[in-house]
Design an enzyme around this catalytic site. Sequence first.
Site, PDB file in Angstrom:
ATOM      1  N   GLY A 243       9.586   9.619   6.233  1.00 23.51           N
ATOM      2  CA  GLY A 243       8.886   9.643   7.511  1.00 23.51           C
ATOM      3  C   GLY A 243       9.355   8.581   8.486  1.00 23.51           C
ATOM      4  O   GLY A 243       9.465   8.843   9.692  1.00 23.51           O
ATOM      5  N   ALA A 244       9.656   7.386   7.999  1.00 26.74           N
ATOM      6  CA  ALA A 244      10.086   6.316   8.897  1.00 26.74           C
ATOM      7  C   ALA A 244      11.410   6.652   9.567  1.00 26.74           C
ATOM      8  O   ALA A 244      11.657   6.268  10.716  1.00 26.74           O
ATOM      9  CB  ALA A 244      10.208   5.004   8.131  1.00 26.74           C
TER      10      ALA A 244
ATOM     11  N   GLY B 159      18.169   7.185   3.890  1.00 25.61           N
ATOM     12  CA  GLY B 159      16.810   7.657   3.694  1.00 25.61           C
ATOM     13  C   GLY B 159      16.379   8.674   4.723  1.00 25.61           C
ATOM     14  O   GLY B 159      16.687   8.549   5.910  1.00 25.61           O
TER      15      GLY B 159
ATOM     16  N   ASP C  93       6.493   3.846  16.670  1.00 21.45           N
ATOM     17  CA  ASP C  93       7.429   3.321  15.673  1.00 21.45           C
ATOM     18  C   ASP C  93       8.853   3.231  16.220  1.00 21.45           C
ATOM     19  O   ASP C  93       9.593   2.301  15.901  1.00 21.45           O
ATOM     20  CB  ASP C  93       7.416   4.191  14.415  1.00 21.45           C
ATOM     21  CG  ASP C  93       6.190   3.963  13.554  1.00 21.45           C
ATOM     22  OD1 ASP C  93       5.631   2.848  13.604  1.00 21.45           O
ATOM     23  OD2 ASP C  93       5.790   4.886  12.825  1.00 21.45           O
TER      24      ASP C  93
ATOM     25  N   LEU D 213      14.113  -1.683   7.083  1.00 23.33           N
ATOM     26  CA  LEU D 213      12.721  -1.487   7.474  1.00 23.33           C
ATOM     27  C   LEU D 213      11.767  -2.217   6.538  1.00 23.33           C
ATOM     28  O   LEU D 213      10.617  -2.470   6.899  1.00 23.33           O
ATOM     29  CB  LEU D 213      12.373   0.012   7.499  1.00 23.33           C
ATOM     30  CG  LEU D 213      13.230   0.912   8.395  1.00 23.33           C
ATOM     31  CD1 LEU D 213      12.526   2.259   8.583  1.00 23.33           C
ATOM     32  CD2 LEU D 213      13.534   0.276   9.738  1.00 23.33           C
TER      33      LEU D 213
ATOM     34  N   THR E 218      17.848  12.965  -2.134  1.00 25.63           N
ATOM     35  CA  THR E 218      17.608  14.406  -2.131  1.00 25.63           C
ATOM     36  C   THR E 218      18.260  14.983  -0.882  1.00 25.63           C
ATOM     37  O   THR E 218      17.747  14.839   0.223  1.00 25.63           O
ATOM     38  CB  THR E 218      16.095  14.715  -2.127  1.00 25.63           C
ATOM     39  OG1 THR E 218      15.484  14.063  -3.251  1.00 25.63           O
ATOM     40  CG2 THR E 218      15.854  16.216  -2.215  1.00 25.63           C
TER      41      THR E 218
ATOM     42  N   ARG F  60      -1.076  -5.717   6.424  1.00 26.59           N
ATOM     43  CA  ARG F  60      -0.865  -6.837   7.344  1.00 26.59           C
ATOM     44  C   ARG F  60      -1.378  -6.570   8.753  1.00 26.59           C
ATOM     45  O   ARG F  60      -1.453  -7.501   9.564  1.00 26.59           O
ATOM     46  CB  ARG F  60       0.616  -7.205   7.385  1.00 26.59           C
ATOM     47  CG  ARG F  60       1.143  -7.685   6.036  1.00 26.59           C
ATOM     48  CD  ARG F  60       2.580  -8.159   6.114  1.00 26.59           C
ATOM     49  NE  ARG F  60       3.101  -8.446   4.781  1.00 26.59           N
ATOM     50  CZ  ARG F  60       3.028  -9.622   4.177  1.00 26.59           C
ATOM     51  NH1 ARG F  60       2.447 -10.629   4.793  1.00 26.59           N
ATOM     52  NH2 ARG F  60       3.527  -9.809   2.970  1.00 26.59           N
TER      53      ARG F  60
ATOM     54  N   LYS G  44      -0.091  10.703   9.238  1.00 31.70           N
ATOM     55  CA  LYS G  44       0.676  10.707  10.484  1.00 31.70           C
ATOM     56  C   LYS G  44       0.951  12.106  11.022  1.00 31.70           C
ATOM     57  O   LYS G  44       0.954  12.323  12.241  1.00 31.70           O
ATOM     58  CB  LYS G  44       1.986   9.954  10.300  1.00 31.70           C
ATOM     59  CG  LYS G  44       1.832   8.440  10.216  1.00 31.70           C
ATOM     60  CD  LYS G  44       3.185   7.758  10.260  1.00 31.70           C
ATOM     61  CE  LYS G  44       3.042   6.252  10.369  1.00 31.70           C
ATOM     62  NZ  LYS G  44       4.353   5.590  10.564  1.00 31.70           N
TER      63      LYS G  44
END
Length: 272
Positions: A131-132, A128, A104, A217, A154, A18, A68
Site C-alpha cells: 500500500g505504501a 515493494g 502520504d 520508508l 510476489t 507515534r 485506507k
Amino acid sequence: MTQLRLAGVIGDPVAHSRSPRLFRHWLQRYGLEGHYVPLHIKPDDFAEALRILPRMGFVGVNVTIPHKHDALGLADTVTRLADRIGAANTLTFTKSGIEADNTDAHGFAQNIRDAHPDWAPRVVSLIGAGGASRAVIAALQDAGAVEIRLTNRTGARAEELAGELGDGITVIPWDERAAMLAGCDTLVNGTAMGMSGNPPLDLPLDDLPATALVTDLVYTPLETPLLATARARGNPVVDGLGMLLHQAVPGFERWFGHRPRVDEALRKAVLG
C-alpha cells in the site's frame, strides 16, 4: 471560549503508535485546544464509527491499515490524488460530509526535499508493491520520474500495481533486483524489510551509482541496514521518519487551523 477540537487515528496500533506524540507536540507548541487520540476500531465497525465520530466532536481522523481503501468508498468527496492512489489516510468531517484525501505522497516527497531540495528523480528503483508504494509512485510521477523500476517478491502484485498506476512503470523480476539498480538516481525501500523484528532487505548495492539517493520508508530503526550500507559507500540517504511527520501537516492544518512546522524538536518528541 476557544472550541475544543478532537481528532484521532484509526487502524493498526503498531502503524499509528507515534502519531499521538506527533500531534500532542504540535498542540502544546502552538497553544491550541484539542486532543488527538488512538481509536481501535474493527473493520466491521468502521463505517458506523465514521458516522458517529463527528457527532462526538471529532473534526477529522487519520486512517491506517486496514482502513485506507474502505475510507474512499465511505467518503462523500474524494480528492483527485486519493482517487488516483486508491487509498485515503486523512479524513476531514465537514458540514457537507466526509472529505477523503491522501497525504502520504506529499509526506514522501517533502521528506526527501527537506534534506535534498534539488532532488529531481528521473530513473527510480522501488522495492515493494504494498500500500505504501502506491503513494510513493504517485509522488515520483509528480516529481518528474520518467522510469520507475518496480520489483516485489510476489511478481503478480507488482504487475497489478503497475497496471493501475499508469505509464512509466517497469516491473522487474525479484531475482533481478540487484541488476535493476544500474543507472538509477533514486532507490526506495517500500517494504517492511529492515524494520525492527524483521529480516533486513537482501539487496546488494554493487550496481547502484554512488550519487543515487537512497531512502527507506522504515523508521524503526532510523538507520536501517539498507541505509547504513548505502551511507558507508557514500550514497546520500534519507530515513523514513520525515514521511510520517510531513504527511501529518495537511491534516493538522485542516483540523486545528494552524500549519505546523516539521523540525528537529518534532523529531525528538516523536522518537521519545
